[in-house]
Design an enzyme around this catalytic site. Sequence first.
Site, PDB file in Angstrom:
ATOM      1  N   HIS A 121      44.375  -4.834  10.673  1.00 19.46           N
ATOM      2  CA  HIS A 121      45.587  -4.089  10.341  1.00 19.46           C
ATOM      3  C   HIS A 121      45.324  -2.602  10.581  1.00 19.46           C
ATOM      4  CE1 HIS A 121      43.541  -4.278   6.220  1.00 19.46           C
ATOM      5  NE2 HIS A 121      43.578  -2.985   6.493  1.00 19.46           N
ATOM      6  N   ALA A 122      46.394  -1.835  10.500  1.00 17.92           N
ATOM      7  CA  ALA A 122      46.296  -0.369  10.513  1.00 17.92           C
ATOM      8  C   ALA A 122      47.106   0.127   9.314  1.00 17.92           C
ATOM      9  CB  ALA A 122      46.849   0.203  11.808  1.00 17.92           C
TER      10      ALA A 122
END
Length: 134
Positions: free
Chosen positions: A53-54
């Site tokens: 994820h970011a």
Amino acid sequence: MTTDKPQILEFKSHGSSNIGFVTVAECQKDVPFAVERVYWTYYTPNNVERGGHAHRDLYQVIVAVSGNITITTEDRDGNTDVFVLDKPNQGLLMPPPYWHTMKFSHAAVLLSLCSMHYEEADYIRDYEVFKSGR
Ligand code: TYD
């Protein structure tokens, strides 16, 4: 310090191999933000990849307080870096919005110092959404 790219931070350690060590990270000095949350992860099997994820706004400093953690980061242009955290007096500054994945050695413990409380809306969990900048 520029804080817009992932980078290794070296923290001061006090002590010696005779008596052991203490490492300190002070907010706004060693860590370039005010810490609002701390989380830690443990017992991650070494065949598991975490992350994926970011973040939209979160800054964090990730420390391998025990064991080794390999973190791969990617920006929206596809530039990747690999960081190996294998010393407890180092941390990886992770600014937004870098896609990142993590692999752990046996019994590794990850400590994260975070600039924000947990907010699911801050996560970008879809790689295509991340790449498109939405
Ligand atoms: P997540 O950040 O998705 O872990 P990873 O990306 O390493 O696999 O977090 C796993 C779960 O824990 C997810 O359901 C959200 C929850 N969580 C919190 O409730 N608060 C937190 O501060 C964190 C980091 C996770």
